[in-house]
Design a protein around this motif. Structure first.
Motif, PDB file in Angstrom:
ATOM      1  N   LYS A 131      -4.340  -0.222   6.846  1.00  0.00           N
ATOM      2  CA  LYS A 131      -4.605  -0.588   5.457  1.00  0.00           C
ATOM      3  C   LYS A 131      -5.836   0.110   4.903  1.00  0.00           C
ATOM      4  O   LYS A 131      -5.839   0.560   3.760  1.00  0.00           O
ATOM      5  CB  LYS A 131      -4.748  -2.107   5.342  1.00  0.00           C
ATOM      6  N   SER A 132      -6.894   0.190   5.703  1.00  0.00           N
ATOM      7  CA  SER A 132      -8.133   0.776   5.187  1.00  0.00           C
ATOM      8  C   SER A 132      -8.231   2.268   5.463  1.00  0.00           C
ATOM      9  O   SER A 132      -8.949   2.976   4.759  1.00  0.00           O
ATOM     10  CB  SER A 132      -9.350   0.062   5.786  1.00  0.00           C
ATOM     11  N   GLU A 133      -7.495   2.773   6.478  1.00  0.00           N
ATOM     12  CA  GLU A 133      -7.665   4.161   6.869  1.00  0.00           C
ATOM     13  C   GLU A 133      -6.421   5.019   6.665  1.00  0.00           C
ATOM     14  O   GLU A 133      -6.521   6.249   6.682  1.00  0.00           O
ATOM     15  CB  GLU A 133      -8.055   4.231   8.354  1.00  0.00           C
ATOM     16  N   GLY A 134      -5.258   4.389   6.474  1.00  0.00           N
ATOM     17  CA  GLY A 134      -4.039   5.181   6.416  1.00  0.00           C
ATOM     18  C   GLY A 134      -3.230   5.070   5.144  1.00  0.00           C
ATOM     19  O   GLY A 134      -2.308   5.859   4.919  1.00  0.00           O
ATOM     20  N   LEU A 135      -3.556   4.096   4.279  1.00  0.00           N
ATOM     21  CA  LEU A 135      -2.722   3.835   3.110  1.00  0.00           C
ATOM     22  C   LEU A 135      -3.561   3.684   1.852  1.00  0.00           C
ATOM     23  O   LEU A 135      -4.729   3.297   1.906  1.00  0.00           O
ATOM     24  CB  LEU A 135      -1.917   2.550   3.317  1.00  0.00           C
ATOM     25  N   VAL A 136      -2.930   3.986   0.730  1.00  0.00           N
ATOM     26  CA  VAL A 136      -3.488   3.649  -0.581  1.00  0.00           C
ATOM     27  C   VAL A 136      -2.633   2.506  -1.094  1.00  0.00           C
ATOM     28  O   VAL A 136      -1.524   2.715  -1.604  1.00  0.00           O
ATOM     29  CB  VAL A 136      -3.464   4.848  -1.541  1.00  0.00           C
ATOM     30  N   LEU A 137      -3.103   1.290  -0.926  1.00  0.00           N
ATOM     31  CA  LEU A 137      -2.264   0.106  -1.080  1.00  0.00           C
ATOM     32  C   LEU A 137      -1.719  -0.079  -2.489  1.00  0.00           C
ATOM     33  O   LEU A 137      -0.634  -0.652  -2.667  1.00  0.00           O
ATOM     34  CB  LEU A 137      -3.047  -1.141  -0.660  1.00  0.00           C
TER      35      LEU A 137
END
Length: 503
Positions: free
Chosen positions: A341-347
């Motif tokens: 969530k914090s390092e791999g995606l743009v939520l």
């Protein structure tokens, strides 16, 4: 144990177009751990939110110590002695441990001023109930604590409220094996003190280690109940209808493993030393070790985030140097981070946009040509289809997807690059049992297509079940290698051997 602290009877809850819970009954007794398990979407979170006052049930009742209660806000349930510890911590990182424990109910002294001495003393009393008591200063700023200790502070906060019902939602998701054991000891202490504990987890060994009873939810209904800690296969059958042995894909056959795609010789930096590593096409290499052993540091070095300062790297037969993630990506190395969530995606962006975040793979990011953009959209949609991602639409914001589907979207992104090596850090953290099986089989499929897979996991059974070879790290070095079928005891001995000898 006959003292039912919580009883939920005939709970039904419907959201627009979806029945989340249907006639669910559930209870937990004083001095027991009741495991609540099920796939993502089974209804666990909805049931707990009704218990804690976030939602009101459409039908049914909640009874606390025999009395019917109606909570319209989480503060009301907390005052009644029900504390919920979520995966996402509710601590304020810039405040002290004592300030967090007594936030909003600080003891007052003369003239209504906060009595910091009393607050500190009360905090010490609570901390002394747990393993962290002797090593945590009540004045310590929470943001400076490691994740495991913050988890313990969350539990201490619940105890400081004199909670008699404590709900733990995936409490070990970010902990290593040693930290998990410390948490389990804390749960045992709470049980001995008479607390009623609802424990939500996807990990079978935690259920068998802790649970006095197990309730399984599936599609919003109670699928099974077990007294005692049942065989994990029985729980899995109730959840998803398949044996636990089917979770892991069959190991690579000898003829499926090809030539080395990645070779590191004498690699080292501030965190690593004398790294000799070979990853072959078609195989899954697992990295094991206790926290701080160097597993993640090795992944960061391979990905160019914290590059090797010495040694030699060969990728597909050519000597290579990765001084940045951009260079590693260009060479054909992909990484799935442990905290997606914090390092791999743009939520807040769509599933499709997240799939196209590796710019060199998609020309439309650099071109406004309509035909080029359409081709790229078609290509990422094909990859997302291949991942069998469950979403209402690929235009949907990715934050609405389950953890397993979010993970698959990141894999689709890297597949667009046709990677030679894919590094998975904690690939199944926070996703349900059925989704885990999908990730294991996906890794095997990628290996069979010729990629070399490196997997880092704090879940030792996962490493043993999914990897073809297991490398054990200690203090920044690779200290042992095991083949498929190694025992947990052998691996843990290798991971801690020097420490045991020193002790």
């Amino acid at each position: 144990m006959t003292d039912r602290v919580i009883e939920m009877r005939g709970i039904t809850k419907t959201f627009p177009g979806v029945r989340a819970l249907s006639d669910v009954s559930f209870d937990v007794r004083a001095g027991e751990v009741q495991a609540l398990v099920g796939e993502n979407g089974a209804g666990k979170s909805t049931l707990i939110k009704i218990l804690s006052g976030v939602y009101r049930a459409d039908e049914g009742e909640v009874r606390l110590r025999g009395e019917t209660v109606h909570f319209s806000h989480p503060v009301e349930s907390l005052r009644a002695g029900i504390a919920v510890i979520y995966q996402e911590f509710s601590l304020l990182p810039e405040r002290s441990v004592a300030q967090n424990l007594f936030l909003g109910r600080e003891p007052r002294g003369r003239f209504g001023l906060i009595d910091t001495g009393r607050m500190r003393a009360e905090t010490r009393k609570v901390l002394d109930l747990f393993a962290i008591g002797g090593r945590i200063d009540p004045d310590r700023i929470v943001g400076t604590l490691d994740v495991a200790t913050q988890q313990m502070v969350e539990i201490a906060k619940a105890v400081s409220h004199e909670a008699r019902v404590i709900v733990m939602d995936e409490p070990t998701a970010a902990l290593n094996d040693a930290e998990c054991e410390e948490l389990f000891a804390t749960v045992d202490r709470l049980r001995e003190r008479g607390a009623a504990i609802i424990y939500i987890t996807h990990r079978m060994r935690e259920i068998t280690r802790l649970a006095d009873r197990v309730t399984v939810l599936k599609d919003g209904e109670v699928a099974a109940r077990f007294d005692g800690a049942p065989d994990p296969d029985a729980i899995v059958h109730a959840m998803v209808g398949r044996d636990i042995d089917d979770f892991y894909a069959p190991p690579a056959r000898a003829d499926e493993i090809g030539e080395p795609v990645l070779i590191v010789t004498g690699g080292g930096n501030a965190s690593l030393r004398d790294i000799d590593l070979t990853v072959r096409a078609g195989e899954i290499v697992g990295l094991s070790g206790i926290q701080g052993a160097g597993r993640v540091a090795l992944a960061m070095a391979l990905f160019g985030q914290e590059p090797f300062e010495r040694g030699e790297i060969t990728l597909n037969g050519a000597r290579s140097t990765f001084r940045s993630p951009r260079a590693a990506i260009a060479a054909g190395i992909g990484l799935l981070p442990g905290d997606r969530k914090s390092e791999g995606l743009v939520l807040m962006q769509s599933v499709r946009d997240n799939g196209m975040l590796t710019p060199r793979a998609f020309s439309s990011l650099w071109s406004s040509h309509r035909r080029t953009a359409a081709a790229d959209i078609g290509r990422i949609d094909d990859l997302l289809d291949r991942m069998e991602i469950r979403a209402a639409s690929y235009d949907q914001e990715i934050r609405a997807l389950s953890g397993g589907n979010q993970q698959k979207a990141i894999v689709a992104r890297w597949l667009s690059m046709r990677p030679k090596v894919l590094i998975f850090i904690e690939p199944t953290r926070g996703i349900d049992v059925n989704a885990k099986a999908g990730i294991y089989h996906l890794m095997r499929d990628l290996a069979r297509e010729g990629a070399g897979i490196v997997m880092i996991s704090s879940d030792l059974p996962e490493v043993i079940g999914a990897a073809d070879r297991i490398l054990v790290m200690q203090e920044g070095r690779i200290v042992a290698e095991f083949g498929r079928g190694a025992s947990e005891q052998d691996i843990m001995h290798a991971a801690t051997a020097d420490m045991e000898n020193a002790a």
